[in-house]
Design a protein around this motif. Structure first.
Motif, PDB file in Angstrom:
ATOM      1  N   ILE A 352       0.806  -1.213   0.000  1.00  0.00           N
ATOM      2  CA  ILE A 352       0.000   0.000   0.000  1.00  0.00           C
ATOM      3  C   ILE A 352       0.842   1.267   0.000  1.00  0.00           C
ATOM      4  O   ILE A 352       0.434   2.303  -0.537  1.00  0.00           O
ATOM      5  CB  ILE A 352      -0.973  -0.023   1.195  1.00  0.00           C
ATOM      6  N   HIS A 353       2.035   1.247   0.586  1.00  0.00           N
ATOM      7  CA  HIS A 353       2.777   2.490   0.689  1.00  0.00           C
ATOM      8  C   HIS A 353       3.483   2.868  -0.608  1.00  0.00           C
ATOM      9  O   HIS A 353       4.201   3.854  -0.657  1.00  0.00           O
ATOM     10  CB  HIS A 353       3.771   2.440   1.856  1.00  0.00           C
ATOM     11  N   THR A 354       3.253   2.073  -1.690  1.00  0.00           N
ATOM     12  CA  THR A 354       3.739   2.499  -3.001  1.00  0.00           C
ATOM     13  C   THR A 354       2.736   3.415  -3.695  1.00  0.00           C
ATOM     14  O   THR A 354       3.012   3.941  -4.761  1.00  0.00           O
ATOM     15  CB  THR A 354       4.008   1.288  -3.902  1.00  0.00           C
ATOM     16  N   PHE A 355       1.566   3.611  -3.078  1.00  0.00           N
ATOM     17  CA  PHE A 355       0.541   4.453  -3.685  1.00  0.00           C
ATOM     18  C   PHE A 355       0.941   5.928  -3.638  1.00  0.00           C
ATOM     19  O   PHE A 355       1.553   6.396  -2.687  1.00  0.00           O
ATOM     20  CB  PHE A 355      -0.789   4.293  -2.951  1.00  0.00           C
ATOM     21  N   ASN A 356       0.511   6.666  -4.674  1.00  0.00           N
ATOM     22  CA  ASN A 356       0.619   8.126  -4.687  1.00  0.00           C
ATOM     23  C   ASN A 356      -0.721   8.800  -4.407  1.00  0.00           C
ATOM     24  O   ASN A 356      -0.791  10.014  -4.248  1.00  0.00           O
ATOM     25  CB  ASN A 356       1.172   8.601  -6.029  1.00  0.00           C
ATOM     26  N   GLY A 357      -1.767   8.007  -4.389  1.00  0.00           N
ATOM     27  CA  GLY A 357      -3.094   8.494  -4.046  1.00  0.00           C
ATOM     28  C   GLY A 357      -3.842   7.418  -3.293  1.00  0.00           C
ATOM     29  O   GLY A 357      -3.596   6.230  -3.489  1.00  0.00           O
ATOM     30  N   ASN A 358      -4.756   7.827  -2.418  1.00  0.00           N
ATOM     31  CA  ASN A 358      -5.518   6.829  -1.670  1.00  0.00           C
ATOM     32  C   ASN A 358      -6.856   7.418  -1.213  1.00  0.00           C
ATOM     33  O   ASN A 358      -7.082   8.628  -1.273  1.00  0.00           O
ATOM     34  CB  ASN A 358      -4.721   6.330  -0.456  1.00  0.00           C
ATOM     35  N   HIS A 359      -7.722   6.531  -0.747  1.00  0.00           N
ATOM     36  CA  HIS A 359      -9.020   6.906  -0.193  1.00  0.00           C
ATOM     37  C   HIS A 359      -9.244   6.029   1.028  1.00  0.00           C
ATOM     38  O   HIS A 359      -8.324   5.348   1.492  1.00  0.00           O
ATOM     39  CB  HIS A 359     -10.125   6.731  -1.235  1.00  0.00           C
ATOM     40  N   GLY A 360     -10.451   6.036   1.575  1.00  0.00           N
ATOM     41  CA  GLY A 360     -10.722   5.305   2.808  1.00  0.00           C
ATOM     42  C   GLY A 360     -10.730   6.195   4.029  1.00  0.00           C
ATOM     43  O   GLY A 360     -11.086   5.752   5.120  1.00  0.00           O
ATOM     44  N   PHE A 361     -10.347   7.455   3.847  1.00  0.00           N
ATOM     45  CA  PHE A 361     -10.253   8.395   4.964  1.00  0.00           C
ATOM     46  C   PHE A 361     -11.647   8.875   5.390  1.00  0.00           C
ATOM     47  O   PHE A 361     -12.654   8.510   4.799  1.00  0.00           O
ATOM     48  CB  PHE A 361      -9.376   9.584   4.575  1.00  0.00           C
ATOM     49  N   ASP A 362     -11.679   9.728   6.395  1.00  0.00           N
ATOM     50  CA  ASP A 362     -12.924  10.289   6.923  1.00  0.00           C
ATOM     51  C   ASP A 362     -13.767  10.857   5.782  1.00  0.00           C
ATOM     52  O   ASP A 362     -13.281  11.641   4.954  1.00  0.00           O
ATOM     53  CB  ASP A 362     -12.583  11.392   7.936  1.00  0.00           C
TER      54      ASP A 362
END
Length: 426
Positions: A352-362
């Motif tokens: 996962i820490h190879t991502f430059n973008g992510n979601h799942g947050f508040d």
């Protein structure tokens, strides 16, 4: 000018005759005219609410037509957690996550010891606790086609959907083009009344390269081409009884690859029964008698890590009252990334820490907002409303296709004004 189809005129006449008859014989009668248009739903995974305006230089013909000729919400608030599977199900049922039970992209049933790992499961139990709109539609004689949807070939509550194009975790833009063309042809030929299509490229590119990247810009342009191809087919074949909805499950936030929260420094895996997901959130099932130890080790570990016992999970998330929600739930602040010894171990994942973008947050964060746009015989032209919730969309799906909806968490007042005033209420 909108011209009401003949079948609608005939239906209204029938409603009026029925009402007159009921009045004559003295019945206390109330009738609501139900629309019955066909519907194409394009679910664009990871399409953030501000992408259309951000890439106005692309001259997006498909999106422009949706905006000019249809109705849109300024943004759409996803359900929590702001990951794909929970929001697919909230879109399909109009329910919050604690009510429909698809609590994450990965789910652990601690009673039976089995897991759902993204869309890669043949066990229908993960999908059938609450019926999706396509199950309800099929039960009511409305034929549906599912495209690139996990488990669409499974039997749902004793029935199968009329058509299934199975999920592919490495589908290409060309695959999406073929799916959209097949769907609109089946709609036109009368083989199905509803097509539900997942287009995942925007999410995949957003993860790999981040929002604002040249690759993401191209993914937005490709999505616009899909929408344009639907309109082109409908126009060429003079099809006027089809609505198109374009909706996303969540947005996308930039992630700094130096902002790592490595909980392996404080959590002893010998105390853990199961540890699922990483990145924005993680779900933890401690071994019996170890819950308080695990909770205390995490509670003050990192200033950008939010740690919750299940009973303390925020009420506004509607993510507490379900048997699949873990005893300990942790979430990173936006722009931070949770890692642990099992990160990327599960099927369908990568580190996962190879991502430059992510979601799942508040889901209160602006970067997590998605889109909703719709056009067709049932929607106003050039209409824009304020933000809606993803649980509101279910009612629109049911209304325009004539599905008798199941109980849901949506608020009709937030979406009804997007519709034309040609439905009949008596």
């Amino acid at each position: 000018m909108y011209s009401m189809p003949v079948y609608r005129i005939l239906t209204i006449m029938l409603c009026r005759v029925t009402f007159l008859f009921s009045f004559i014989i003295g019945l206390d009668y109330k009738l609501t005219f139900v629309n019955a248009s066909k519907l194409i739903i394009l679910l664009v995974d990871g399409f953030r609410w501000d992408y259309i305006e951000s890439y106005h230089d692309l001259q997006l013909r498909g999106f422009s037509r949706l905006v000019d000729k249809g109705a849109r919400a300024e943004w759409m608030v996803p359900a929590f957690p702001t990951n794909s599977l929970p929001n697919y199900k909230s879109l399909e049922t109009g329910l919050y996550v604690e009510s429909h039970g698809v609590v994450g992209n990965f789910i652990y049933d601690s009673k039976h010891g089995d897991k759902l790992e993204y869309m890669l499961s043949d066990d229908a139990k993960w999908w059938t606790e609450k019926p999706s709109f396509f199950v309800t539609a099929e039960k009511q004689g409305i034929r549906t086609g599912l495209y690139n949807m996990g488990g669409c070939y499974l039997e749902f509550d004793g029935i199968n959907v009329s058509y299934c194009w199975p999920y592919h975790d490495s589908s290409s833009f060309k695959d999406s083009q073929n799916e959209v063309l097949d769907a609109v042809r089946r709609i036109h030929s009368g083989k199905i009344e509803i097509a539900y299509i997942l287009h995942a490229d925007v999410d995949t590119i957003g993860h790999s390269f981040g929002p604002g990247s040249p690759q993401l810009k191209q993914a937005v342009k490709d999505t616009d081409e899909l929408i344009s191809s639907v309109f082109q087919y409908l126009d060429t074949n003079h099809v006027t009884d089809v609505n198109i909805m374009v909706v996303s499950d969540h947005g996308m936030a930039s992630v700094n690859d130096t902002n790592i929260i490595d909980i392996s420094h404080v959590v002893d895996m010998n105390d853990i029964d199961e540890l699922l997901e990483s990145g924005s959130v993680a779900q933890i099932w401690p071994k019996p008698g170890r819950e308080m130890k695990v909770y205390k080790s995490l509670k003050d570990f990192h200033e950008h890590l939010r740690v919750y016992n299940r009973k303390d999970i925020l009420d506004r998330w509607f993510f507490k009252q379900h048997k699949f929600i873990p005893p300990i739930f942790i979430m990173a602040d936006s722009d931070w990334c949770i890692v642990h010894p099992r990160s990327g171990d599960h099927k369908g994942t990568r580190t996962i820490h190879t991502f430059n973008g992510n979601h799942g947050f508040d889901n209160s964060g602006q970067d997590m907002r998605g889109i909703f746009l719709a056009s067709g015989p049932d929607f106003k032209q050039g209409y824009k409303t304020s933000g809606i919730s993803i649980v509101d969309v279910y009612q629109l799906i049911c209304h325009v296709t004539g599905i008798n909806p199941m109980p849901n968490n949506g608020t009709w007042a937030r979406v009804e004004h997007m519709l034309r005033d040609h439905h009949l209420e008596l």
